[in-house]
Write a protein that holds these residues in place. Structure first.
Motif, mmCIF file in Angstrom:
data_model
loop_
_atom_site.group_PDB
_atom_site.id
_atom_site.type_symbol
_atom_site.label_atom_id
_atom_site.label_comp_id
_atom_site.label_asym_id
_atom_site.label_seq_id
_atom_site.Cartn_x
_atom_site.Cartn_y
_atom_site.Cartn_z
ATOM 1 N N UNK A 122 30.003 14.439 -19.935
ATOM 2 C CA UNK A 122 30.978 13.334 -19.266
ATOM 3 C C UNK A 122 32.344 14.090 -19.291
ATOM 4 N N UNK A 123 33.410 13.688 -18.268
ATOM 5 C CA UNK A 123 34.391 14.270 -18.358
ATOM 6 C C UNK A 123 35.426 13.940 -19.348
ATOM 7 N N UNK A 124 36.179 14.871 -19.960
ATOM 8 C CA UNK A 124 37.190 14.601 -20.809
ATOM 9 C C UNK A 124 38.553 14.761 -20.469
ATOM 10 N N UNK A 125 39.070 14.682 -19.268
ATOM 11 C CA UNK A 125 40.319 14.941 -18.754
ATOM 12 C C UNK A 125 40.493 16.098 -18.276
ATOM 13 N N UNK A 126 39.920 17.241 -18.822
ATOM 14 C CA UNK A 126 39.948 18.567 -18.633
ATOM 15 C C UNK A 126 38.580 19.039 -18.076
ATOM 16 N N UNK A 127 37.550 19.291 -18.827
ATOM 17 C CA UNK A 127 36.482 19.771 -18.512
ATOM 18 C C UNK A 127 35.566 18.687 -18.747
ATOM 19 N N UNK A 128 34.193 19.136 -19.171
ATOM 20 C CA UNK A 128 33.253 17.824 -19.546
ATOM 21 C C UNK A 128 32.779 18.171 -21.161
ATOM 22 N N UNK A 129 32.147 17.097 -21.532
ATOM 23 C CA UNK A 129 31.536 17.403 -23.040
ATOM 24 C C UNK A 129 30.307 16.887 -23.098
ATOM 25 N N UNK A 130 29.248 17.362 -23.809
ATOM 26 C CA UNK A 130 28.087 16.840 -23.761
ATOM 27 C C UNK A 130 28.042 15.734 -24.764
ATOM 28 N N UNK A 131 27.567 14.319 -24.666
ATOM 29 C CA UNK A 131 27.614 13.147 -25.250
ATOM 30 C C UNK A 131 26.391 12.496 -25.147
ATOM 31 N N UNK A 161 27.854 -0.807 -27.183
ATOM 32 C CA UNK A 161 27.843 0.561 -26.636
ATOM 33 C C UNK A 161 28.643 1.733 -27.250
ATOM 34 N N UNK A 162 28.075 2.947 -27.578
ATOM 35 C CA UNK A 162 28.990 3.741 -28.360
ATOM 36 C C UNK A 162 28.691 5.217 -27.656
ATOM 37 N N UNK A 163 29.726 6.109 -27.601
ATOM 38 C CA UNK A 163 29.881 7.427 -27.240
ATOM 39 C C UNK A 163 29.727 8.287 -28.368
ATOM 40 N N UNK A 164 28.811 9.139 -28.601
ATOM 41 C CA UNK A 164 28.526 10.115 -29.808
ATOM 42 C C UNK A 164 28.773 11.431 -29.359
ATOM 43 N N UNK A 165 29.834 11.770 -29.906
ATOM 44 C CA UNK A 165 30.352 13.393 -29.539
ATOM 45 C C UNK A 165 30.314 14.364 -31.053
ATOM 46 N N UNK A 166 29.773 15.497 -30.502
ATOM 47 C CA UNK A 166 29.648 16.280 -31.684
ATOM 48 C C UNK A 166 31.085 16.721 -31.903
ATOM 49 N N UNK A 199 17.295 8.710 -34.528
ATOM 50 C CA UNK A 199 16.020 8.745 -34.452
ATOM 51 C C UNK A 199 15.330 9.220 -33.439
ATOM 52 N N UNK A 200 16.045 9.658 -32.355
ATOM 53 C CA UNK A 200 15.676 9.788 -31.057
ATOM 54 C C UNK A 200 15.457 11.424 -30.707
ATOM 55 N N UNK A 201 14.642 12.107 -30.294
ATOM 56 C CA UNK A 201 14.738 13.456 -29.892
ATOM 57 C C UNK A 201 15.697 13.948 -28.908
ATOM 58 N N UNK A 202 16.311 14.921 -28.896
ATOM 59 C CA UNK A 202 17.122 15.259 -27.865
ATOM 60 C C UNK A 202 18.432 14.673 -27.676
ATOM 61 N N UNK A 203 19.138 13.835 -28.711
ATOM 62 C CA UNK A 203 20.439 13.418 -28.618
ATOM 63 C C UNK A 203 21.384 14.339 -29.334
ATOM 64 N N UNK A 204 22.668 14.070 -29.288
ATOM 65 C CA UNK A 204 23.513 14.942 -29.907
ATOM 66 C C UNK A 204 23.389 15.102 -31.339
ATOM 67 N N UNK A 205 22.907 13.881 -31.892
ATOM 68 C CA UNK A 205 22.535 13.798 -33.286
ATOM 69 C C UNK A 205 21.661 14.638 -33.569
#
Lengths: 384, 384
Positions: free
Chosen positions: A184-193, A201-206, A298-304
Motif C-alpha cells: 500500500x502506498x505511504x506517500x513515498x513508496x509502498x509498505x507491506x500491510x 477495519x484495521x491496517x497492520x504494519x510491522x 491466527x491467520x497464516x501469511x499475515x504481517x503478524x
C-alpha cells in the motif's frame, strides 16, 4: 434551558457520557448539533462543556432497550470532535462498549442473575453484537470494583466483552482485499500491510518497516519525524483499497485504524502493539482494533504471522504502552467470538445544561451598570 | 459508596467543580484524599475521575454562607494536582472566583435584586474580599449568557469581579522586597524583575530580558529551549526573597506566579502579557496575576513602567495569547479595588461517586466464571 440526564462512566481507558436515547430525542434538536455543544466543541480545550479535550475523553454512548431478537440493548457510539464541532458516527469504541452492561442492569433493562449477568448489546454503528458479562453477586450489580487493567491507575468493575462473529462487519470480509498482505502506498513508496476487518477495519504494519522497534512510547511515536504523515497516507490509501473512501483525501480520520506491531520484547507477551487513534499514538489500546489483531494473528501469511508466527492458543497477549492486554478466542452460541476484559466505573450522575442555539450576530453591550466609585464608562464586553 | 453533590461551572477560562462545604464535610474523610480521588489523581489523564487532565480543568471551589461581617459567601479554592495526588491550598484562582456569585444567588444565600446583585465573597486562601456583580434582571439570575471573553469560544453570563484592597494579602506589602525592581538569580546570572503582591504574589519579567518579543504563542513559549528551567529558577529565588520559601527547592509550584511583559504590539492594548501557570504558558491570563500587573503598571520605576510608561487611566488593556483583557481600577466603599470581567456558565448538576479508600495489597483474582464455550482457564485480572 433544557437539562439532559447523563451518567459519566469510565469504560476501560476512555471516559464516556452515557445517555438514554429517549432523553436525547426529547431535546428535539439534531444530535450533530447537541452533542458538540454539550461537550464544548469546537475548542481543543472544550472549556465550555463536558468534554475532556482529548479523543479518549470526548465520547458519547447512547443506549436504549433493544427491539432486536439477539440483543437486550441498542448502543450507538458517538466520537465528538474537539477542535471541530462534528460527530463521527462511523465506528464503534471498544473501551466505551464496556459501560453498557452495568448501565443496563442499573436501569432495569436486563434482569440481573446471581453471580454474573449476561447483557447482549447491539452496536448500531457497525452491527456488531457484543456480549458483556457483568458481576452481579446476589443479583445486584457490584460497583465496588477491585480489578485493574493497564492504563488505568485505579480499580473498577471487571466486564468481559465478547465480540461475536466480528469478521467483515464493515466491508463484508475478514480480509477485504482478498489478500493477507498488500503493498500500500505511504506517500513515498509502498509498505507491506495486512488489512483486516473485525471489530473495526484495521491496517497492520510491522513497526520495523517504518524504522521503529515497536517498544517506543506514545510521545516518542508522536514526535517521530515524518511518521504521522506517512502512516496517515498509508491509512488513507488502505481506506480506498477496501472501498471505504473514493480517494485518499476523503478517508475518515477514525477508520480504518492503524496498528504498528513487532515481535514481543519479553516472554510476558506474544506481540508488541502501538495503536494510532485519530492521528495520534494511543496511550494503551483501541479495543476494537485488538479484535482484528487477534484474528490476523491466527491467520497464516499475515504481517503478524511473519513476525511472531501463527497464534494457535485461546489467548493472545498484547504488549501495549500501558501494559499487557490479553484477548481470548472462543465461541458464543456456536459463533466465533473474541473477548477482552475491561474495567468500568460510574464517575457521576448528572444533568447537562444545554444552551440555546446561538445567533451569529455580533454586537457590543455593557455588562451592567457600574456599581462602584469609578467614573469612567461601563466596561464593554463583546456579544455576538 | 457516598455520592457528593457538585455543580460543574466554567469560570472564565477555567472549569471548576463547585461544592457546598457542608456536603464535603459530611463525607468524613480528609479533603486532601477526597478531592484527588474524585478527580482521578494521580494520573495525568485523570481518566478515572472528573478532572480534565490540565491545570485549568482540575480545580475545585468550596463555598458556604459566610459568618464574616464583610462577606456573604466564604470561598476556598483547591488546585487539584493531576500527575500527583495533592491539593494546593496556597493560592486563589481568579477565573474560578467568578462562579461564586451565580452559585450563591441560585442557592438562595444572597437575596437577588432587580438588575444586578452584588455578592461579597471572602477567599479563605488569601483573605481577599472579592465583590461580584451578577446580572439578575427582574430579581432572577439570567443564565442565558450572551457575553464573550478571550479564550472561551462560547458566550456566558458576564460577572464583574472587584478585588478590594488587594495589596499585600500574602506578604503584607504591595512590593514585598521594598524595591520596585530587584535583581534575582535565574540559575545562571540575574534578571531585573518586579515582585508585586496583589491578588497573588507575582514576578514580572520583561520578555526581552529572556530573548522573547512577548507576542509568542503558549506553545512557542513551552518549547523555548531552556526557558522553563530559567523562569522556574527565577520564580523560586523570588519566593525566597519575599519569605514564601526557605530555599528555592522548597518553593511551591503555584506561587509566586510569573508574567512576561512587553510593550504593546498594536494600539488596542497597553501591555503584552504572557503568564506562566504551574510551569506552563497560560492559554490566556491568570486573573489573580492581572491584579498585581495593574497595580505595578500604575507605579513608577517598575519593570512595566520602564517598558510602557506609568498607567494613569482607569483602564489597563492587557494583550494575552487569547485576546485583550481589560482591568479597571476604582474604589469599593472607599478602598482601592481592581476589577476584571469574566463570563461564567453552569455546565452540569451532578453527584460524584466516591470510591472506598483502597487497600494497597496486590493479588490476582479471576474476573468471574467463563460463560462461553472456551475451555481454557478463566482470564486473570490483576487486583491489588
Amino acid at each position: 434551558m433544557p437539562e439532559i440526564a447523563s451518567t459519566w462512566m469510565r469504560g476501560g481507558t476512555s471516559k464516556c457520557w452515557v445517555f438514554d436515547r429517549a432523553d436525547l430525542a426529547a431535546v428535539g434538536r439534531p444530535l450533530d448539533d447537541v452533542l458538540p455543544r454539550l461537550f464544548g466543541s469546537p475548542d481543543p480545550r472544550q472549556v465550555d462543556g463536558v468534554g475532556g479535550g482529548t479523543s479518549t475523553t470526548s465520547k458519547a454512548v447512547i443506549l436504549s432497550p433493544a427491539d432486536d431478537g439477539d440483543a437486550d440493548v441498542s448502543y450507538t457510539f458517538a466520537q465528538v470532535g474537539t477542535d471541530q464541532a462534528v460527530v463521527d458516527w462511523g465506528s464503534n469504541c471498544g473501551n466505551c462498549s464496556s459501560v453498557a452492561g452495568l448501565y443496563a442492569v442499573r436501569r432495569g433493562w436486563v434482569e440481573p442473575r446471581d453471580g454474573t449477568t449476561t447483557v447482549r448489546v447491539r452496536n448500531t454503528n457497525t452491527g456488531q453484537l457484543i456480549v458483556l458479562e457483568v458481576p452481579t453477586p446476589g443479583g445486584v450489580p457490584d460497583e465496588r470494583g477491585t480489578a485493574w487493567i493497564p492504563g488505568v491507575p485505579f480499580p473498577g468493575v471487571p466486564v468481559r466483552m465478547w465480540f461475536v462473529d466480528p469478521a467483515g462487519r464493515t466491508t463484508g470480509k475478514l480480509f477485504p482485499t482478498g489478500a493477507h498482505i498488500d503493498e500500500v502506498p505511504d506517500g513515498g513508496g509502498t509498505l507491506p500491510v495486512t488489512i483486516v476487518d473485525a471489530g473495526a477495519p484495521l491496517v497492520v504494519v510491522a513497526a520495523r518497516s517504518v524504522g521503529l522497534a515497536g517498544d517506543e512510547s506514545p510521545a516518542e511515536i508522536d514526535a517521530w519525524p515524518g511518521l504521522a504523515d506517512r502512516l496517515d497516507a498509508l491509512r488513507r490509501h488502505a481506506a480506498v483499497a477496501i472501498g471505504l473512501a473514493d480517494s485518499p483525501g476523503s478517508a475518515e480520520r477514525a477508520v480504518p485504524k492503524l496498528a504498528l506491531v513487532a515481535e514481543p520484547h519479553d516472554d510476558r507477551s506474544d506481540l508488541a502493539v502501538r495503536m494510532l487513534s485519530m492521528g495520534r499514538a494511543h496511550p494503551a489500546l483501541a479495543i476494537t482494533g485488538s479484535v482484528g489483531l487477534t484474528l490476523a494473528a491466527r491467520t497464516p501469511g499475515t504481517v503478524i504471522d511473519r513476525l511472531a508466527g501463527t497464534a494457535s492458543g485461546a489467548e493472545l497477549r498484547l504488549a501495549t504502552p500501558a501494559g499487557t492486554v490479553t484477548t481470548r478466542t472462543g465461541e458464543h452460541e456456536g459463533r466465533l467470538a473474541v473477548a477482552v476484559t475491561r474495567t468500568t466505573r460510574r464517575l457521576a450522575e448528572a444533568t447537562l445544561v444545554l444552551p440555546e442555539a446561538e445567533s451569529p450576530q455580533e454586537t457590543l453591550v455593557t455588562s451592567g451598570e457600574p456599581r462602584h466609585d469609578d467614573h469612567s464608562a461601563p466596561e464593554e464586553v463583546a456579544v455576538r
